[in-house]
Design a protein around this motif. Structure first.
Motif, PDB file in Angstrom:
ATOM      1  N   ASN A  65       0.840  -1.190   0.000  1.00 23.69           N
ATOM      2  CA  ASN A  65       0.000   0.000   0.000  1.00 23.69           C
ATOM      3  C   ASN A  65       0.885   1.255   0.000  1.00 23.69           C
ATOM      4  O   ASN A  65       1.457   1.630   1.024  1.00 23.69           O
ATOM      5  CB  ASN A  65      -0.912   0.017   1.228  1.00 23.69           C
ATOM      6  CG  ASN A  65      -1.945  -1.087   1.193  1.00 23.69           C
ATOM      7  OD1 ASN A  65      -3.010  -0.956   0.615  1.00 23.69           O
ATOM      8  ND2 ASN A  65      -1.608  -2.215   1.814  1.00 23.69           N
ATOM      9  N   GLN A  66       1.020   1.880  -1.148  1.00 17.44           N
ATOM     10  CA  GLN A  66       1.820   3.104  -1.233  1.00 17.44           C
ATOM     11  C   GLN A  66       1.447   3.859  -2.501  1.00 17.44           C
ATOM     12  O   GLN A  66       0.954   3.291  -3.462  1.00 17.44           O
ATOM     13  CB  GLN A  66       3.313   2.794  -1.215  1.00 17.44           C
ATOM     14  CG  GLN A  66       3.845   2.008  -2.402  1.00 17.44           C
ATOM     15  CD  GLN A  66       4.473   2.906  -3.453  1.00 17.44           C
ATOM     16  OE1 GLN A  66       5.045   3.925  -3.125  1.00 17.44           O
ATOM     17  NE2 GLN A  66       4.370   2.510  -4.723  1.00 17.44           N
ATOM     18  N   SER A  67       1.692   5.190  -2.449  1.00 14.03           N
ATOM     19  CA  SER A  67       1.449   6.060  -3.598  1.00 14.03           C
ATOM     20  C   SER A  67       2.803   6.526  -4.120  1.00 14.03           C
ATOM     21  O   SER A  67       3.562   7.177  -3.393  1.00 14.03           O
ATOM     22  CB  SER A  67       0.583   7.268  -3.201  1.00 14.03           C
ATOM     23  OG  SER A  67       0.594   8.248  -4.222  1.00 14.03           O
ATOM     24  N   GLU A  68       3.110   6.189  -5.365  1.00 10.55           N
ATOM     25  CA  GLU A  68       4.392   6.583  -5.949  1.00 10.55           C
ATOM     26  C   GLU A  68       4.517   8.102  -5.991  1.00 10.55           C
ATOM     27  O   GLU A  68       5.586   8.657  -5.727  1.00 10.55           O
ATOM     28  CB  GLU A  68       4.509   5.999  -7.364  1.00 10.55           C
ATOM     29  CG  GLU A  68       5.886   6.131  -7.977  1.00 10.55           C
ATOM     30  CD  GLU A  68       6.920   5.283  -7.260  1.00 10.55           C
ATOM     31  OE1 GLU A  68       8.099   5.688  -7.268  1.00 10.55           O
ATOM     32  OE2 GLU A  68       6.547   4.233  -6.685  1.00 10.55           O
ATOM     33  N   LEU A  69       3.421   8.789  -6.292  1.00 11.07           N
ATOM     34  CA  LEU A  69       3.447  10.249  -6.364  1.00 11.07           C
ATOM     35  C   LEU A  69       3.741  10.856  -5.000  1.00 11.07           C
ATOM     36  O   LEU A  69       4.613  11.727  -4.868  1.00 11.07           O
ATOM     37  CB  LEU A  69       2.111  10.763  -6.904  1.00 11.07           C
ATOM     38  CG  LEU A  69       1.950  12.296  -6.930  1.00 11.07           C
ATOM     39  CD1 LEU A  69       2.988  12.932  -7.836  1.00 11.07           C
ATOM     40  CD2 LEU A  69       0.533  12.680  -7.353  1.00 11.07           C
ATOM     41  N   LEU A  70       3.018  10.394  -3.963  1.00 12.61           N
ATOM     42  CA  LEU A  70       3.231  10.948  -2.628  1.00 12.61           C
ATOM     43  C   LEU A  70       4.622  10.612  -2.104  1.00 12.61           C
ATOM     44  O   LEU A  70       5.250  11.427  -1.416  1.00 12.61           O
ATOM     45  CB  LEU A  70       2.162  10.416  -1.671  1.00 12.61           C
ATOM     46  CG  LEU A  70       0.754  10.982  -1.850  1.00 12.61           C
ATOM     47  CD1 LEU A  70      -0.221  10.281  -0.906  1.00 12.61           C
ATOM     48  CD2 LEU A  70       0.750  12.486  -1.582  1.00 12.61           C
ATOM     49  N   THR A  71       5.105   9.426  -2.436  1.00  9.24           N
ATOM     50  CA  THR A  71       6.443   9.038  -1.973  1.00  9.24           C
ATOM     51  C   THR A  71       7.502   9.963  -2.557  1.00  9.24           C
ATOM     52  O   THR A  71       8.405  10.431  -1.842  1.00  9.24           O
ATOM     53  CB  THR A  71       6.733   7.583  -2.370  1.00  9.24           C
ATOM     54  OG1 THR A  71       5.776   6.723  -1.742  1.00  9.24           O
ATOM     55  CG2 THR A  71       8.130   7.176  -1.931  1.00  9.24           C
ATOM     56  N   ARG A  72       7.397  10.270  -3.832  1.00 12.24           N
ATOM     57  CA  ARG A  72       8.383  11.148  -4.470  1.00 12.24           C
ATOM     58  C   ARG A  72       8.237  12.579  -3.970  1.00 12.24           C
ATOM     59  O   ARG A  72       9.232  13.265  -3.719  1.00 12.24           O
ATOM     60  CB  ARG A  72       8.235  11.091  -5.985  1.00 12.24           C
ATOM     61  CG  ARG A  72       8.604   9.743  -6.582  1.00 12.24           C
ATOM     62  CD  ARG A  72       8.757   9.834  -8.081  1.00 12.24           C
ATOM     63  NE  ARG A  72       9.112   8.539  -8.659  1.00 12.24           N
ATOM     64  CZ  ARG A  72       9.500   8.365  -9.912  1.00 12.24           C
ATOM     65  NH1 ARG A  72       9.606   9.413 -10.719  1.00 12.24           N
ATOM     66  NH2 ARG A  72       9.802   7.168 -10.367  1.00 12.24           N
ATOM     67  N   GLN A  73       6.994  13.046  -3.857  1.00  8.15           N
ATOM     68  CA  GLN A  73       6.784  14.410  -3.384  1.00  8.15           C
ATOM     69  C   GLN A  73       7.306  14.585  -1.960  1.00  8.15           C
ATOM     70  O   GLN A  73       7.921  15.609  -1.641  1.00  8.15           O
ATOM     71  CB  GLN A  73       5.297  14.761  -3.451  1.00  8.15           C
ATOM     72  CG  GLN A  73       4.779  14.991  -4.864  1.00  8.15           C
ATOM     73  CD  GLN A  73       3.317  15.381  -4.873  1.00  8.15           C
ATOM     74  OE1 GLN A  73       2.560  15.045  -3.951  1.00  8.15           O
ATOM     75  NE2 GLN A  73       2.891  16.077  -5.917  1.00  8.15           N
TER      76      GLN A  73
END
Length: 657
Positions: A65-73
């Motif tokens: 469960n993870q968001s690639e966009l939020l992780t990078r931001q």
């Protein structure tokens, strides 16, 4: 047997669900861990005449469960916050160097200047002279102490940079190793969630030091690029970074980040394109903020020392000698370049100094431009000879060997002034408090002419005073006779300049007189007020003329001029006495700006990290509820197997009869 198979599949699926929930709970405090979920899928049913009969459940995959966009931001925001934070921390240290109060450099400068008032009141008082010299020594010592603290900050920054680069290189090696493991795991057909978490956490840690951009590859690896285009990690290969002197200006103290690709020359990267991270933040502080602090301090030391030296050398000591310099100062500063250019900068006017470094950029032939780096102001020149004639912020740039087109030279005029300043006068008798000249009104004057002021300036004749050829040397008050001003009531009121040496010589005639306007003649200046009558005279004489005896020892004209320097505008329209306060304000403004930027970037980083955690984080209450849910399902699956076994036993027993 179908019921047994369904129960077995359900038992295994719920066991995996229980294990996954337990894995989440176990890693609730693990940095970078992303919550995992079991994805179940129905096993395709078996066709019969009565329809499709279900065959149970299978585990399709374990979902991360993870968001690639939020992780990078979140990683990028954390990188910017790290850059702002480390700069603000160092700016606070720099602000402490430029401190106020009684222990600050500003108080020492004011004490030094104010101590001269006692010498003005009593020029023969040895105690008053001693106090002045003591204050000068204390001021020089505080300047050196401040410069040493700046050196300590620079050393700490250099050490922190080296430690940070070592960490970055180590993280890059670890990421490359994890990349290789991820690529191997992907060949099995399933994603290794824990390896991906480990890699993302390493990338987040990397962004704390230097901001990187990510590009995923088809094999599951991630390429990391620094400075926009330099491949720090590609697949399982990591490239090292290093910190060193700027290649264009070796030995200048400027530091740059280098990309060291094997088998190729090191590539220098500008900190302004590196983005966030503590490394770019420290580089910006070292090359910009600390350089400005050093220039502010050096300008104060150079400006005060130079203007006081000049005034001291215009006066007379108690022993009738011309004053010697009060402070040791550099006569010139060399330029730094990696090319063929050779040159230096000398100091001409301390009231025009700007707290900045300068860069000479050669364009065509020996032509080029001088750039003031603090604000980008440029001054063009056509040749080395032309450059030497251009007044630039009270400095003169001298090129022994011009550089080639495209070459650059860096000049740091004030970088060492404060670190090396010393008080040079130790005997109170050597303080040049007396004017080298005196003035007397004619005894038969009938006008209202009065002496306003008289001082040595060391300045050449103004354009309005026209003297005959070779007359300048004679205009200096001679040992005998002096220089006489004889007035004509006009209108307009004029005066003639007469050298009273034997034989007398007329030096100038019909010079316009305006009450209160200084009259400057070859290094001295007299201000007269009132209206003269025709034939009124003023005689300016040499203070060492034997006919005056030791009257010069009781004269404090030069001490008064030294005291008056505190009101001279020198530092960006600030007076000498207010120059340090102006420096405090400039450093304070930079510090407040850095602290404000830190608060903004910290708030943004915290918000994005909270959003990322909302998706990826583990909630213990939810996991506890899932444990109960999966436990009940597991128990029901076990009961299903027990029932299937009982049915099978009954069947076997029935067949046995």
């Amino acid at each position: 047997m179908s019921l047994l198979n369904v129960g077995s599949r359900a038992l295994l699926a719920n066991q995996v669900a229980l294990q996954t929930a337990g894995h989440n709970i176990a890693n609730v405090n693990t940095p970078g861990y992303s919550r995992q979920s079991v994805v179940l899928q129905t096993v395709q049913g078996q066709f019969t005449g009565g329809g499709y009969i279900g065959k149970g459940v299978d585990v399709q995959t374990i979902l991360r469960n993870q968001s690639e966009l939020l992780t990078r931001q979140a990683a990028q925001a954390g990188s910017i916050q790290a850059s702002d934070s480390v700069r603000a921390e160092r700016m606070r240290q720099l602000q402490e160097v430029f401190s106020g109060g009684t222990e600050g450099l500003g108080a020492s400068i004011n004490d030094m200047m104010n101590a001269l008032s006692d010498v003005v009141s009593s020029p023969t008082d040895i105690t008053a002279r001693n106090v002045v010299l003591t204050r000068m020594s204390e001021t020089a010592a505080r300047m050196r102490s401040s410069a040493e603290r700046l050196n300590d900050i620079q050393f700490t920054v250099s050490q922190q940079l080296q430690g940070s680069i070592d960490t970055v290189n180590n993280l890059a090696t670890q990421i490359a190793a994890v990349n290789e493991q991820v690529a191997r795991a992907k060949g099995n057909g399933q994603t290794h969630n824990d390896l991906l978490d480990q890699r993302d956490q390493l990338i987040r840690e990397m962004n704390q030091y230097v901001q990187v951009s990510q590009i995923p590859a088809d094999d599951g690896t991630v390429g990391l690029f620094v400075g926009g285009s330099q491949p720090l990690v590609l697949g399982n290969v990591a490239t090292e970074l290093s910190v060193g002197d700027a290649t264009a200006f070796p030995g200048s103290g400027q530091l740059k980040l280098f990309f060291n690709r094997p088998g190729e020359p090191a590539f220098e990267m500008d900190e302004n394109v590196l983005g966030g991270g503590s490394v770019p933040g420290l580089l910006r502080f070292n090359n910009t903020d600390l350089a400005e602090g050093r220039n502010l301090l050096g300008r104060i030391a150079m400006g005060i020392g130079m203007i006081m030296n000049e005034q001291q050398q215009l006066g007379l000591t108690l022993d009738g000698q011309v004053g010697k310099p009060l402070f040791s100062l550099p006569a010139s500063m060399p330029g730094s370049t990696s090319g063929a250019g050779v040159g230096n900068v000398t100091f001409t006017d301390p009231t025009k100094f700007s707290a900045s470094d300068y860069e000479i950029q050669f364009t065509t032939g020996t032509a080029g431009q001088v750039v003031r780096l603090s604000d980008g102001k440029t001054t063009a020149f056509t040749s080395a000879a032309n450059l030497a004639t251009l007044p630039i912020d009270g400095l003169q740039f001298n090129l022994t060997t011009p550089g080639a087109p495209g070459e650059r030279m860096l000049f740091k005029p004030f970088s060492t002034a404060a670190a090396n300043i010393q008080s040079l006068v130790y005997s109170p008798r050597d303080l040049a408090a007396a004017n080298p000249i005196n003035a007397a009104m004619g005894t038969s004057n009938s006008g209202t002419l009065q002496l306003g002021s008289l001082k040595a300036t060391g300045e050449p004749n103004p354009p309005g005073l026209v003297l005959p050829p070779n007359a300048n040397a004679a205009a200096v008050p001679p040992a005998l006779g002096g220089v006489q001003l004889t007035f004509n009531a006009g209108p307009p009121i004029t005066y003639d300049v007469l050298n009273r040496a034997s034989p007398p010589t007329t030096l100038a005639t019909a010079q316009t007189y305006v009450s209160g306007t200084p009259i400057s003649i070859n290094g001295w200046e007299i201000t007269l007020v009132g209206t003269p009558k025709s034939g009124d005279t003023v005689v300016v004489g040499n203070a060492l003329d034997p006919k005056y005896g030791d009257a010069y020892t009781r004269n404090a004209g030069n001490a008064s001029s030294l005291l008056g320097l505190r009101d001279v505008k020198m530092f960006d329209e600030s007076t000498l006495s207010d120059g340090y306060a102006s420096a405090i304000a400039q450093v304070g403004t930079r510090t407040q700006s850095a602290l404000f930027a830190t608060k903004l970037s910290e708030a943004l980083a915290n918000n994005l990290e909270r959003d990322r955690t909302a998706v990826s984080g583990v909630n213990l209450d939810e996991e506890a509820a899932r444990l109960i849910q999966y436990q009940q399902a597991y128990q029901a699956s076990a009961k299903m197997i027990q029932i299937a076994q009982n049915i099978f036993d009954s069947l076997i027993q029935g067949l046995g009869r």
